[in-house]
Design an enzyme around this catalytic site. Sequence first.
Site: not given
Length: 479
Positions: A112-114, A145
């Site tokens: 999800f950090k993308d 991250t």
Amino acid sequence: MWYVSTRGMAPRVDFEGALFSGYAPDGGLFMPKELPQLGIETLRQWSSLSYPSLVKELCTLFIGPELIPRDVLNDLIDRAFHRFRHREVVHLSRLRNGLNVLELWHGVTYAFKDLALGCTAQFLQYFLEKKEKHVTVVVGTSGDTGSAAIESVQGAKNVDIIVLLPQGHCTKIQELQMTTVLRENVHVFGVEGNSDELDEPIKAVFADVAFVKKHNLMSLNSINWSRVLVQMAHHFFAYFQCAPSLDTHPLPPVEVVVPTGAAGNLAAGCLAQKMGLPIRLVVAVNRNDIIHRTVQRGDFSLSKAVELTLASAMDIQVPYNMERIFWLLSGSDNQGTRALMEQFERTQSTSLPKELHDKLSEAMTSESVSDEAITRTMSRCWEENQYLLCPHSAVAVSYHYQQTDRQQPSLPRCCLAPASAAKFPEAVLAAGLTPETPAEILALEFKETRCTPMRKGDDWTLMLRNTIEGLSWQQRAHS
């Protein structure tokens, strides 16, 4: 739109100031001074928007067209998402028995950090190009991250990135996603320690204000306001995808289950709630349960040590974004927040005042999930749906199964899925299932790697400072 520190002792800044700062100078975190309130009509209009369009609407509200004109902002956000594998960018899978899984992992690094880091890096480069400036980004990572930050800035001419990863504490795939990017502006260190230990040299370097200023240092971890801002879109999209109908008054509530470590996604949910989105939040953690204890009993204190779990990216003891939540729920009480956080920093332990704890337990419920429940959930979801969950997503889905097994009537519910199971073959095997690994992940095994060790006994802070000074020197030589 102005931003103020949760501790109230720092001057206000605009979005650009908050983006480049990470922590506020008084040790607090930046939050918007005022929250826009969204009426039912706005929510109805937004309900038909795609995920990227929701990000654009939210960023417009919180950045302001005088800083980034709307058409430029739209382009930056489109650019951030152009390498995503799914045309919707974020996709909702509707599975059996009311299980809704919001897949936030269709970006380059399968996590999800993308989403937030891709946007953050575009905003950064926009301001840097405008001012012809260079920054060095320093990131400590527990797994996801680091690779998302590297992907978001690799090859950028006005950014160098230094990543510290905890050797042996991330999965093999997570580590390879960082060590195989051989771009000139990417510098990876493998630290002999866990993710809390590698935060120490980073904190020490950032505490030297003159050094930070001289070398244009910044951080991109989940304390950065820009990341929390983009993550608000997850909650709006989840709501619009799962709400039965928006024709009723008041609007129907939806439960959003947020698996978390550092509480960035949770802070984003609290902000969305405060802006008028009718979601009920459930925070789901692994055995590192400081957030669960805080919600249940107001006990905001460290346990003796980090427990290693299958949901390794959430093996975090200090969920720094809780400070934002305390500030928000206490009605922007910066004195109270400062006192609370200073006591926590001094003694590693504090109890929430009753009033704040009441507000917190009104805003959310919580659950802590064991490794055994994680693997049980993964295998059940496979049996029922032929759908593989990553261990972090399973933390959220475990709560869903717990609720449906009770056969209590419940609200429509959406579980956030932060990563793809493809990144966690070890956990998939532990659940007795067969990993499905995409070709591009298999290919990582055969790539050349680059990683500088930081060994026990080395002076990590000094090594970090020397690296930063070397990069500044190179930068000056080039310019």
